[in-house]
Each structure stands twice: as structure tokens, then as C-alpha cells.
Design a protein around this motif. Structure first.
Motif, PDB file in Angstrom:
ATOM      1  N   ILE A 109       7.726   0.714  -4.065  1.00 27.59           N
ATOM      2  CA  ILE A 109       8.003   2.145  -4.049  1.00 27.59           C
ATOM      3  C   ILE A 109       7.311   2.374  -5.204  1.00 27.59           C
ATOM      4  O   ILE A 109       6.518   3.844  -5.263  1.00 27.59           O
ATOM      5  N   ILE A 110       6.889   2.331  -6.625  1.00 28.77           N
ATOM      6  CA  ILE A 110       6.167   3.090  -6.950  1.00 28.77           C
ATOM      7  C   ILE A 110       4.420   3.083  -7.218  1.00 28.77           C
ATOM      8  O   ILE A 110       3.970   3.846  -6.424  1.00 28.77           O
ATOM      9  N   SER A 145       3.747   2.051  -3.593  1.00 32.26           N
ATOM     10  CA  SER A 145       3.396   3.277  -2.047  1.00 32.26           C
ATOM     11  C   SER A 145       2.972   4.821  -2.253  1.00 32.26           C
ATOM     12  O   SER A 145       2.467   5.587  -1.747  1.00 32.26           O
ATOM     13  N   ILE A 146       4.151   5.501  -3.741  1.00 31.56           N
ATOM     14  CA  ILE A 146       4.178   6.974  -3.840  1.00 31.56           C
ATOM     15  C   ILE A 146       2.349   6.438  -4.586  1.00 31.56           C
ATOM     16  O   ILE A 146       2.121   8.128  -4.053  1.00 31.56           O
ATOM     17  N   LEU A 163       0.301   7.576  -1.667  1.00 35.52           N
ATOM     18  CA  LEU A 163       0.601   8.534  -1.295  1.00 35.52           C
ATOM     19  C   LEU A 163      -0.414   9.444  -1.532  1.00 35.52           C
ATOM     20  O   LEU A 163      -1.042  10.603  -1.081  1.00 35.52           O
ATOM     21  N   VAL A 164      -0.046   9.426  -3.538  1.00 33.27           N
ATOM     22  CA  VAL A 164      -0.591  10.932  -4.117  1.00 33.27           C
ATOM     23  C   VAL A 164      -1.875  10.712  -4.011  1.00 33.27           C
ATOM     24  O   VAL A 164      -2.760  11.529  -3.870  1.00 33.27           O
ATOM     25  N   ALA A 194      -0.596   0.070  -2.805  1.00 29.85           N
ATOM     26  CA  ALA A 194      -0.588   1.447  -3.487  1.00 29.85           C
ATOM     27  C   ALA A 194      -2.130   1.746  -2.694  1.00 29.85           C
ATOM     28  O   ALA A 194      -2.383   2.431  -1.904  1.00 29.85           O
TER      29      ALA A 194
END
Length: 418
Positions: free
Chosen positions: A25-26, A28-29, A32-33, A204
Motif C-alpha cells: 500500500i505504501i 502504491s501511494i 501515485l505521488v 511503487a
């Protein structure tokens, strides 16, 4: 038991899956950023993937050879292989029927218009050559590559048979192979300590670089495929595990299946997920000989996710070129191609591309259709690989019931406690 002790018990049981999911999750965030800048993290993910791949060949050889070499009861081996084949066929047919039903009521190419680029000349695909390459190699050194998994598995099975015929696990070679299998599992456990960092970095990069491609012309096809894979994972894997071992099987499957699921999505490789699957199957309670035969074979021959994607590609091309995807003959031929893609082509280097070429050539589509389904193949790979890889562990549970009876899980958990 106090609330604090309950919390500690839950954390102890699920901490590694929670840690993996949190890292994903981290990651993937971050993807996105950062967008495409997240590719700077790719090397950290590649390190994890490369470590897994370097362990694969000795792990597959040692686990299969030791499992069969220790088996003095050849009748049990025959039962395992027969049950394995039955489970692979039945679950593959169920997957095929599901996706055919879905694409019939919700055509993936409806309203889609794609400008095709000329693909140039395609090399002719000869099925007989593909099968030979899938099953054999021309030199022993070629067995030492993960690109030739089926030939390696066949050699390992033969080697295991010969160990059994020459003294079994008590022989000098039998003891060496057993020890090698234990050592390789220890190595995998060490590699998995790096998994949260490796998988987080991999996600990521994937989200940062390829996330936008999931939108646009292929969006409708993805709206079919991703929910089907998610539903199959949640609903059918639950049903299969419950059939295999009742409520205990259902609970233990969900307790240990998340690490291989996360690994398969990130690495997009059933082979790279094999070590994690072996560990999950051991924790669930699958007997050693069954998991060490079913899982390596499943990594190259049990491909429900590939059956999903192959039938989706065929239906997509039928829609693009205005052909009706209906009728028993059409469905039967599509199912046959899907099973070939899932079993035979998966053992060939570049087998996915060969399977896509077969679809184009067998149905008479123009060469320009190839890049269309090649793109679909790339987009559907993460969830498809998850179904392929984690489905092997579920299959091992089902084979355990067929081989040892309905109480297999209780018997094996009792043995472990002793």
C-alpha cells in the motif's frame, strides 16, 4: 484470554501478511505521488526478484527429487499425480466456463475502437516444436535455467524415481538431496526477510510507470478481468478450501495465502512465487510430499488465470473484428487454446507471446491484431499471475483430500504438533 493477549495473538499470526500488505500500500501511494519518477526505486524490487529467481532451480530440483525419492510407496505417488491432474482439469474448466459466461453477457470489446499499427511479419508458430521445447532441452546445462521449468521438473521426477529405486532417503544421494531441500527453504526464509522492502519498491515502480495505461481503450476489458479475478480468488478459493478441509481449511487458507498472493502480484511470476507458496502450504498443513510435487508442477501447468486472460483476448479480438463470439464450436476451440496456453505454452520461454501468436493465426486474424492482445496480456498479468500462483496452494489442499481423505488436515496438524 484478555483483549491484550488476543491482540498479541492476532498480530503474531498475521504480522507478516500485514507487513507485506502495508508495504505494498505504501509503495502504491509512493508510485501515485511520484509518477514515473518512482522508477528510481525499481532496483530495490529487482534485487528481491533476482534473489528469488536464483533460488528457483535448486529449490525445484531438490524438493521434487527428495519428495519422490523418499516415497517408497509408488502407489501413493500415482494417486498424487492422478489427483493432481483431476484437480487441474476441473478447476481449469470451471475458470473457463466462468469467463466465457462473463464475456458473453458483457463483451469486452463493445464500443471499443483501436487504431492498429502494422505489426510486420510474424514468425510462423509450429505447435509440435513448441511442445518439444516445453518438455525437453538439448543440453544438460539448459536445465539450470528458470526459463526451462518443465524440462527441469521432468528431470527432477526421473531423478527422484531413481533415488527411490537405489535406496531411497537412506541412500547417500537421498540424504544429500533431502538436506539440499532443507537448505534451500532456509535460504528462501532469509530472502523473504527482505520482501517488504522489495515488494514495496516493486509496486511503487509498477504504479508510477504503468498505472495510467489501465485507463483508456482497454478499460472495458480490464473492467471484465480484474473483478472476475478478484471474485474467483475470494469466492472460489474459499469454496475449494472449504471442500478440501472444511472450516479449518478455509481459516488456514486465508491465514497463510496473502504472502504468496502479494508476491505473485508484484513479481508477476508463478515461478518466483513458488518458494513462498511452499512455505504457505507447509503452514496450512499440506503433507510434505504432496506440496513438493503439486506446487512445482502447478507453477508451470495450473494456470486458471491464464485461461481467464486467453479467453478474454479471444473474445476481445472477436469483438474488434466484428465476429460473433457464440456457439459451442467457438467456445470449445477457445477453451482448448486457453488450456494449451495455460499448460504447454507456460513452459516455453516467451510462451505468452507464442500463445498470443497462436490465437491470431488459428482464428485467421490479421498480423496487426497481435499488438492488441499483447498489450492486453501485459495489463492482465498481475491479477492473472495471482490466480495462477495462489491457485497452486489451493490445488495442493484439494489433492491432499483426494489422497488422504477428508480428515487429512487434522492428521497432519497432529503430526506437526508431535
Amino acid at each position: 484470554m484478555t483483549e491484550q493477549k488476543k491482540t498479541q495473538s492476532v498480530w503474531k499470526s498475521y504480522r507478516f501478511p500485514i507487513l507485506l500488505i502495508s508495504s505494498i500500500i505504501i509503495g502504491s501511494i509512493i508510485g501515485l505521488v511520484m509518477g514515473e519518477k518512482a522508477t528510481v526505486l525499481k532496483p530495490f524490487g529487482d534485487i528481491f526478484l533476482n534473489l528469488m529467481f536464483t533460488a528457483i532451480v535448486p529449490l525445484v530440483f531438490a524438493t521434487i527429487a527428495s519428495a519422490i525419492g523418499n516415497m517408497l510407496n509408488m502407489k501413493r505417488l500415482g494417486k498424487i499425480l492422478g489427483s493432481l491432474l483431476a484437480v487441474f482439469v476441473v478447476t481449469g474448466l470451471i475458470a473457463g466456463v466462468i469467463i466465457i459466461f462473463i464475456v458473453t453477457i458483457y463483451p469486452p470489446a463493445a464500443g471499443v475502437h483501436i487504431t492498429m499499427e502494422a505489426a510486420g511479419e510474424m514468425e510462423a508458430v509450429k505447435l509440435s516444436d513448441a511442445i518439444v521445447k516445453a518438455l525437453t532441452v538439448s543440453d544438460f546445462s539448459a536445465l539450470l535455467s528458470r526459463q526451462n521449468m518443465l524440462p527441469l521438473i521432468i528431470f527432477s521426477i526421473m531423478f527422484g524415481f531413481c533415488i527411490s529405486a537405489c535406496g531411497g532417503k537412506e541412500s547417500a544421494v537421498g540424504q544429500v538431496v533431502n538436506n539440499l531441500a532443507d537448505i534451500m527453504m532456509k535460504i528462501v526464509n532469509i530472502i523473504m526477510m527482505y520482501a517488504p522492502i522489495g515488494l514495496g519498491a516493486y509496486f511503487a515502480n509498477l504504479v508510477g510507470e504503468f498505472g495510467p495505461n489501465l485507463l483508456g481503450a482497454y478499460g472495458r476489458a480490464m473492467l471484465v478481468y480484474y473483478p472476475v479475478c478478484a471474485a474467483y480468488f475470494v469466492v472460489f478459493f474459499s469454496l475449494y478450501s472449504y471442500w478440501a478441509a472444511g472450516k479449518d481449511g478455509f481459516r488456514r487458507m486465508w491465514k497463510f495465502i496473502l504472502p504468496p498472493a502479494a508476491t505473485s502480484i508484484a513479481t508477476q511470476s508463478s515461478v518466483a512465487t513458488l518458494p513462498v507458496n511452499l512455505d504457505a502450504a507447509r503452514n496450512i498443513g499440506v503433507p510434505k510430499d504432496i506440496r513438493e510435487i503439486v506446487l512445482p508442477l502447478g507453477a508451470t501447468m495450473h494456470m486458471d488465470g491464464t485461461i481467464f486472460s486467453t479467453l478474454l483476448k479471444i473474445a476481445f479480438l472477436f469483438g474488434i473484428f466484428g465476429k460473433p463470439f457464440t456457439g459451442f464450436g467457438t467456445f470449445a476451440s477457445a477453451m482448448l487454446i486457453a488450456i494449451m496456453s495455460g499448460v504447454v505454452m507456460s513452459g516455453v520461454p516467451g510462451g505468452g507471446l507464442i500463445g498470443e501468436m497462436l490465437i491470431v493465426s488459428l482464428y485467421g486474424f490479421p498480423a496487426e491484431a497481435f499488438p492488441i492482445i499483447a498489450t492486453i496480456g501485459f495489463l492482465v498479468d498481475p491479477p492473472g499471475t495471482c490466480i495462477n500462483a495462489t491457485g497452486d496452494t489451493i490445488a495442493a489442499m484439494m489433492v491432499s483430500k483426494l489422497v488422504e481423505g477428508k480428515d487429512w488436515l487434522k492428521m497432519n496438524l497432529t503430526k506437526d504438533e508431535e
